[in-house]
Design a protein around this motif. Structure first.
Motif, PDB file in Angstrom:
ATOM      1  N   UNK A  56      87.911  71.591  74.014  1.00 27.63           N
ATOM      2  CA  UNK A  56      87.660  70.981  75.316  1.00 27.63           C
ATOM      3  C   UNK A  56      88.690  69.886  75.564  1.00 27.63           C
ATOM      4  N   UNK A  57      89.307  69.917  76.728  1.00 24.10           N
ATOM      5  CA  UNK A  57      90.343  68.952  77.089  1.00 24.10           C
ATOM      6  C   UNK A  57      89.718  67.814  77.883  1.00 24.10           C
ATOM      7  N   UNK A  58      89.982  66.581  77.447  1.00 23.25           N
ATOM      8  CA  UNK A  58      89.436  65.406  78.118  1.00 23.25           C
ATOM      9  C   UNK A  58      90.559  64.451  78.514  1.00 23.25           C
ATOM     10  N   UNK A  59      90.344  63.737  79.585  1.00 24.96           N
ATOM     11  CA  UNK A  59      91.256  62.676  79.985  1.00 24.96           C
ATOM     12  C   UNK A  59      90.486  61.663  80.819  1.00 24.96           C
ATOM     13  N   UNK A  60      90.677  60.405  80.539  1.00 20.96           N
ATOM     14  CA  UNK A  60      89.998  59.361  81.296  1.00 20.96           C
ATOM     15  C   UNK A  60      88.494  59.485  81.305  1.00 20.96           C
ATOM     16  N   UNK A  61      87.926  60.024  80.224  1.00 22.08           N
ATOM     17  CA  UNK A  61      86.478  60.181  80.143  1.00 22.08           C
ATOM     18  C   UNK A  61      85.944  61.398  80.864  1.00 22.08           C
ATOM     19  N   UNK A  62      86.831  62.194  81.461  1.00 25.14           N
ATOM     20  CA  UNK A  62      86.427  63.394  82.201  1.00 25.14           C
ATOM     21  C   UNK A  62      86.829  64.654  81.429  1.00 25.14           C
ATOM     22  N   UNK A  63      86.050  65.717  81.599  1.00 25.80           N
ATOM     23  CA  UNK A  63      86.424  67.019  81.044  1.00 25.80           C
ATOM     24  C   UNK A  63      87.370  67.700  82.018  1.00 25.80           C
ATOM     25  N   UNK A  64      88.596  67.957  81.550  1.00 27.94           N
ATOM     26  CA  UNK A  64      89.622  68.547  82.415  1.00 27.94           C
ATOM     27  C   UNK A  64      89.643  70.069  82.336  1.00 27.94           C
ATOM     28  N   UNK A  65      89.204  70.627  81.216  1.00 25.34           N
ATOM     29  CA  UNK A  65      89.228  72.072  81.041  1.00 25.34           C
ATOM     30  C   UNK A  65      88.774  72.434  79.644  1.00 25.34           C
ATOM     31  N   UNK A  66      88.854  73.706  79.312  1.00 32.68           N
ATOM     32  CA  UNK A  66      88.416  74.152  77.986  1.00 32.68           C
ATOM     33  C   UNK A  66      89.038  75.499  77.663  1.00 32.68           C
ATOM     34  N   UNK A  67      89.101  75.788  76.382  1.00 36.55           N
ATOM     35  CA  UNK A  67      89.508  77.100  75.898  1.00 36.55           C
ATOM     36  C   UNK A  67      88.514  77.548  74.846  1.00 36.55           C
ATOM     37  N   UNK A  68      88.205  78.833  74.840  1.00 35.45           N
ATOM     38  CA  UNK A  68      87.403  79.438  73.783  1.00 35.45           C
ATOM     39  C   UNK A  68      88.308  80.368  72.990  1.00 35.45           C
ATOM     40  N   UNK A  69      88.120  80.378  71.688  1.00 37.07           N
ATOM     41  CA  UNK A  69      89.001  81.190  70.848  1.00 37.07           C
ATOM     42  C   UNK A  69      88.207  81.840  69.727  1.00 37.07           C
ATOM     43  N   UNK A  70      88.799  82.893  69.199  1.00 39.82           N
ATOM     44  CA  UNK A  70      88.245  83.593  68.035  1.00 39.82           C
ATOM     45  C   UNK A  70      89.278  83.485  66.928  1.00 39.82           C
ATOM     46  N   UNK A  71      88.846  83.167  65.715  1.00 43.20           N
ATOM     47  CA  UNK A  71      89.776  83.006  64.597  1.00 43.20           C
ATOM     48  C   UNK A  71      89.314  83.856  63.430  1.00 43.20           C
ATOM     49  N   UNK A  72      90.192  84.765  62.979  1.00 38.58           N
ATOM     50  CA  UNK A  72      89.880  85.654  61.865  1.00 38.58           C
ATOM     51  C   UNK A  72      91.135  85.833  61.015  1.00 38.58           C
TER      52      UNK A  72
END
Length: 240
Positions: A56-72
């Motif tokens: 989750x990307x944050x800046x200035x106390x706000x959530x700016x965006x997000x990415x979901x990923x799979x790792x194997x």
């Protein structure tokens, strides 16, 4: 956000906070169809279930965006990402931070199809960051109540249910028939040992719940000629 300051004051988190959930709801609201909205809303549940990871990307106390990923097996795949409209312009910084976080977690390869809203902006950012572009075709079918297979038997050709007895021969075919593009996208294909590790992770259910009943091999005149594997994801879709 002024793109000239992209990257300034940005930080990553992995916690599902109310602000992150609200950001996903906002992203789902901008989806183009009902199935896509359900998919986006279901991502948080998949993170909670441990199937996906979250950045989750944050800046200035706000959530700016997000990415979901799979790792194997030391390889990470970005399955979905978004930036809220006020933060357009930080795609490159977000992607660079995500790559760094995944590399520190042990990923040697990061890949994605960028098949999400606004993906073109991330594609441009990925090119600037040195991602290799591999042409692939992604297809989907809503099977509903229809039969999945309509195979008509032919002399000398047999389609048979998957069995562990085919494992070694299936590995050989997967390795020998993989193309340079396959090996760029999935480096495990580059060696016989890597190919075995990849198929083992599939049948062990590490790419979704392995479905032996929907997996099969093809024999021509008694010799194995091909194979197909199916796994069900948490959202109910089946990956072939």
């Amino acid at each position: 956000m002024d793109a000239s300051h992209a990257g300034a004051g940005l930080e990553l988190g992995a916690a599902i906070t109310p602000a992150v959930e609200e950001a996903f709801n906002e992203a789902a609201g901008m989806a183009t169809g009902g199935i896509e909205r359900l998919y986006v809303r279901g991502l948080i549940d998949r993170v909670r279930a441990g199937e996906l990871g979250l950045l989750a990307l944050r800046t200035g106390g706000e959530t700016a965006g997000a990415m979901c990923y799979r790792s194997v097996d030391g390889e990470a795949e970005l399955v979905y990402g978004f930036l809220r409209p006020p933060y357009a312009g930080v795609e490159r910084a977000f992607l660079a931070m995500a790559i760094g976080a995944l590399a520190r977690a042990g990923a040697g390869v990061v890949r994605t199809g960028f098949t999400w809203p606004g993906g073109n902006l991330f594609i441009a950012a990925a090119a600037q960051l040195g991602f290799a572009s591999v042409r692939r075709v992604s297809m989907a079918k809503d099977v509903g109540e229809h039969h999945l297979f309509s195979y008509v038997p032919r002399p000398g050709i047999a389609v048979l249910p998957w069995s562990p007895a085919y494992f070694d021969e299936a590995c050989r075919i997967m390795y020998e028939e993989s193309e340079p593009e396959d090996r760029r996208l999935y480096p495990l294909f580059a060696t016989p040992e890597g190919t075995r590790a990849l198929l083992l992770s599939i049948v062990q259910g590490r790419h979704g719940t392995f479905m032996p009943g929907l997996s099969a091999v093809c024999e021509i005149d008694g010799a194995l000629a091909g194979c197909v594997f199916a796994s069900q994801l948490v959202d109910g879709s089946v990956l072939v």
